[in-house]
Design a protein around this motif. Structure first.
Motif, PDB file in Angstrom:
ATOM      1  N   GLU A 297      36.144  39.709  43.967  1.00 38.33           N
ATOM      2  CA  GLU A 297      35.772  38.243  43.618  1.00 38.33           C
ATOM      3  C   GLU A 297      36.172  38.055  42.338  1.00 38.33           C
ATOM      4  O   GLU A 297      36.599  36.865  42.037  1.00 38.33           O
ATOM      5  N   ARG A 298      36.027  38.926  41.453  1.00 39.56           N
ATOM      6  CA  ARG A 298      36.097  38.747  39.782  1.00 39.56           C
ATOM      7  C   ARG A 298      37.038  39.662  39.358  1.00 39.56           C
ATOM      8  O   ARG A 298      36.708  40.969  39.347  1.00 39.56           O
ATOM      9  N   GLN A 300      38.301  42.184  36.683  1.00 40.37           N
ATOM     10  CA  GLN A 300      38.065  42.696  35.234  1.00 40.37           C
ATOM     11  C   GLN A 300      39.035  43.022  34.413  1.00 40.37           C
ATOM     12  O   GLN A 300      40.038  43.809  34.810  1.00 40.37           O
ATOM     13  N   CYS A 320      45.831  41.309  33.424  1.00 42.50           N
ATOM     14  CA  CYS A 320      44.958  41.180  32.420  1.00 42.50           C
ATOM     15  C   CYS A 320      44.830  39.759  31.755  1.00 42.50           C
ATOM     16  O   CYS A 320      43.500  39.124  31.385  1.00 42.50           O
ATOM     17  N   ALA A 323      42.321  38.095  34.224  1.00 35.15           N
ATOM     18  CA  ALA A 323      40.881  38.734  34.410  1.00 35.15           C
ATOM     19  C   ALA A 323      39.916  37.814  33.671  1.00 35.15           C
ATOM     20  O   ALA A 323      40.266  36.874  32.631  1.00 35.15           O
ATOM     21  N   GLU A 324      38.691  38.021  34.122  1.00 30.42           N
ATOM     22  CA  GLU A 324      37.489  37.238  33.514  1.00 30.42           C
ATOM     23  C   GLU A 324      37.082  37.857  32.033  1.00 30.42           C
ATOM     24  O   GLU A 324      36.187  37.422  31.645  1.00 30.42           O
ATOM     25  N   THR A 325      37.367  38.965  31.789  1.00 31.93           N
ATOM     26  CA  THR A 325      36.686  39.740  30.872  1.00 31.93           C
ATOM     27  C   THR A 325      38.235  40.386  29.780  1.00 31.93           C
ATOM     28  O   THR A 325      39.023  40.250  30.293  1.00 31.93           O
ATOM     29  N   ARG A 367      42.559  38.191  25.848  1.00 40.91           N
ATOM     30  CA  ARG A 367      41.377  37.495  26.053  1.00 40.91           C
ATOM     31  C   ARG A 367      41.302  36.403  27.172  1.00 40.91           C
ATOM     32  O   ARG A 367      42.325  35.863  27.254  1.00 40.91           O
ATOM     33  N   PRO A 368      40.080  36.197  27.864  1.00 37.34           N
ATOM     34  CA  PRO A 368      40.203  35.248  28.885  1.00 37.34           C
ATOM     35  C   PRO A 368      40.782  33.831  28.049  1.00 37.34           C
ATOM     36  O   PRO A 368      40.047  33.426  27.252  1.00 37.34           O
ATOM     37  N   PRO A 370      42.265  29.738  29.897  1.00 28.19           N
ATOM     38  CA  PRO A 370      42.739  28.923  30.967  1.00 28.19           C
ATOM     39  C   PRO A 370      44.318  29.009  30.821  1.00 28.19           C
ATOM     40  O   PRO A 370      44.883  28.623  29.733  1.00 28.19           O
TER      41      PRO A 370
END
Length: 421
Positions: A297-298, A300, A320, A323-325, A367-368, A370
């Motif tokens: 779902e998310r 990493q 990457c 990714a959310e982290t 790093r995350p 948009p």
């Protein structure tokens, strides 16, 4: 001729597909070299038909072997390596590095050149090693294309010291032909750690299959005994590194992708995708058809050393960026010497689409952030094109420049990719 950038398709829903991939380039080209210098005819079954492998077949044919590529299974008959020849390396590092040690066994002058990008890729360690083994090489001190190898029909062989920190191919190149040298070859590495060691393991394993004696008991040393290379048919595995964008599609869409016929045991570097994708949150496991990856779902980020599997770095970096982290990819300074400076290229192209990327001497921190649409440039590098289509599958409006560079290892990639989405 300039071709408009390709509007790579977006994955709007979780995918659920089973794919069959072309054969491994690394295995195909090693198999072709060994077949061309073996003691009888053999067959390379399910050979990858791509630009790199076609260039290898043509190169070995120019040196006197007969390579019949008319069918799915390629038939190779060794021949007398006589007369002058020209070898087009294109963008194939395996041709530029694996064929010169074979050319030393010929009785003529073999001229090597390739695409403009290829003249920037290092081969000096191989050429210097050949010179120390008694082969005359002319490269005007460049350590790169173009160059000439003057064969005498006989190579003394013996011990040679190389700095293979730039590419594991420097070692594999000498090992592949070494059994045909009078005293074999004893390759010793002196320098920073050798990258992509699985590729040397692949070379050693294939030599042993051909009944060639190889001693790799000591770190940074590989010794090939002189003797015949036994003719042997090879069945080529799917190219696991080429699986990266497809398995990434499962990871980024939260869907499922199964790659048929994934080997349970292999020397291919691409097998590391199983561990990498698991760390990123995917469910990875073998099923009856092959290897299946289910996306999370998310997604990493990871902190991971890719030194041994640098060819996966572009696809992993693209994931990457989604990714959310945060992620940190390290140990991959050597990929600056691949088809392009991949670290600089990834930092530039991902950054241009909004990614927060820091380029380090030996890796990338991501790093995350948009992402947005734009043109993703590939630098005539098939792995960069893979990175581009991965991002495009998750971000609207991404155009991939020169997607056809994927023909290096996967003919008709764009059509196949689009058919999944």
């Amino acid at each position: 001729m300039t071709v408009d950038p390709w509007p790579a398709p977006r994955a709007h829903d979780p995918v659920d597909v089973v794919v069959s991939l072309p054969g491994s380039k690394s295995l195909t080209n090693r198999a072709l070299v060994l077949a061309a210098i073996s003691d009888g005819p053999s067959v390379v079954r399910r050979a990858l038909r791509s630009r790199d492998t076609s260039l290898m077949a043509a190169a070995l044919s120019s040196l006197g072997a007969s390579v019949d590529t008319s069918g799915e299974d390629w038939r190779v008959t060794p021949g007398v390596l006589a007369g002058d020849a020209e070898v087009d390396c294109g963008l194939a590092g395996t041709v530029m590095r694996f064929v010169p040690p074979v050319a030393g066994l010929s009785t003529g002058t073999v001229a090597f050149d390739g695409d403009p990008h290829m003249r920037q890729r290092p081969v000096g360690q191989v050429l210097g090693a050949l010179a120390s083994l008694g082969i005359r090489v002319e490269d005007e001190g460049r350590g790169s294309l173009p160059f000439r190898v003057h064969g005498t029909g006989h190579v003394r062989g013996g011990t040679v010291v190389v700095d293979a920190s730039g590419s594991s191919q420097f070692v594999s190149a000498l090992l592949l032909a070494g059994a045909r040298y009078e005293h074999g070859v004893d390759v010793r590495h002196d320098g920073k750690p050798v990258p992509s060691l699985p590729h040397i393991d692949m070379t050693v394993a294939m030599l042993r299959e051909h009944d060639v004696a190889v001693d790799d008991a000591d770190a940074n040393r590989w010794s090939v005994a002189p003797g015949p290379v036994q003719a042997l048919d090879h069945l080529i595995e799917p190219d696991l590194s080429n699986a990266a964008p497809f398995l990434a599609l499962a990871a980024l869409s939260g869907g499922s992708v199964t790659v048929r016929d994934w080997p349970r045991a292999t020397t291919q570097a691409g097998d590391a995708l199983r561990e990498i994708l698991t760390l990123m949150g995917c469910e990875v496991g073998f099923v009856e058809e092959g290897l299946r990856v289910r996306g999370p779902e998310r997604l990493q980020g990871i902190d991971h050393d890719l030194h041994d599997v640098g060819e996966l770095a572009p696809a992993v970096a693209a994931l990457c960026a989604l990714a959310e982290t945060p992620s940190h990819l390290r140990g991959i300074a050597h990929i600056r010497g691949h088809e392009t400076d991949r670290l600089a290229a990834l930092a530039t192209e991902l950054g241009a689409l909004g990614a927060d990327v820091t380029e380090h001497a030996d890796g990338l921190s991501i790093r995350p952030a948009p992402l947005h649409g734009g043109v993703f440039h590939t630098y005539a590098d098939h792995r960069m094109a893979h990175a581009g289509v991965i991002v495009a599958a998750a971000v609207d409006g991404v155009l991939v420049e020169d997607v056809d560079t994927t023909a290096k290892t996967f003919p008709d990639f764009a059509r196949f990719w689009a058919s999944l989405l």
